[in-house]
Design an enzyme around this catalytic site. Sequence first.
Site, mmCIF file in Angstrom:
data_model
loop_
_atom_site.group_PDB
_atom_site.id
_atom_site.type_symbol
_atom_site.label_atom_id
_atom_site.label_comp_id
_atom_site.label_asym_id
_atom_site.label_seq_id
_atom_site.Cartn_x
_atom_site.Cartn_y
_atom_site.Cartn_z
ATOM 1 N N TYR A 65 0.820 -1.202 0.000
ATOM 2 C CA TYR A 65 0.000 0.000 0.000
ATOM 3 C C TYR A 65 0.861 1.263 0.000
ATOM 4 C CZ TYR A 65 0.784 0.875 5.031
ATOM 5 O OH TYR A 65 1.341 1.146 6.256
ATOM 6 N N CYS A 66 0.209 2.364 -0.388
ATOM 7 C CA CYS A 66 0.833 3.687 -0.383
ATOM 8 C C CYS A 66 -0.246 4.674 0.072
ATOM 9 C CB CYS A 66 1.403 4.033 -1.754
ATOM 10 S SG CYS A 66 0.156 4.187 -3.063
ATOM 11 N N ARG A 67 -0.178 5.893 -0.386
ATOM 12 C CA ARG A 67 -1.174 6.883 0.002
ATOM 13 C C ARG A 67 -2.503 6.653 -0.723
ATOM 14 N NH1 ARG A 67 -3.005 11.345 -2.034
ATOM 15 N NH2 ARG A 67 -1.386 11.500 -3.607
ATOM 16 N N ILE A 94 -3.737 4.087 2.039
ATOM 17 C CA ILE A 94 -3.949 4.281 3.474
ATOM 18 C C ILE A 94 -5.255 5.020 3.747
ATOM 19 C CG2 ILE A 94 -2.635 6.445 3.677
ATOM 20 C CD1 ILE A 94 -2.644 3.502 6.226
#
Length: 106
Positions: A65-67, A94
């Site tokens: 995952y990332c932003r 996120i």
Amino acid sequence: MNYENIEVSRFATLMEEGDHVVLDVRSPQELAEGSIPGHVMINFFDPDFRNEVEKLDKSKAYLIYCRSGNRSGQACHMMSAMGFDRLYNLIGGIGAWNAHSAMTNR
């Protein structure tokens, strides 16, 4: 494409099943937005990103995952080309995780 884009509910289910690594590819500054418990952080924008990924165990599943889901998708693509074959990209990143957590912790 040897990875799957998945929703938060499936990401959470895979976390519960074990034998995985939760991989956060955001920058350290983005940790203020929250994080997923037990994550390993490797900054996608770090020049050593590829070298750090090469050290990872290819037999494990990676929940990435990332932003927002964009960088993690790019990381999945790169890791797939490197021979990783159990890759899952969190759609919405996120932000989606935080919204899901807020709903389930009411």
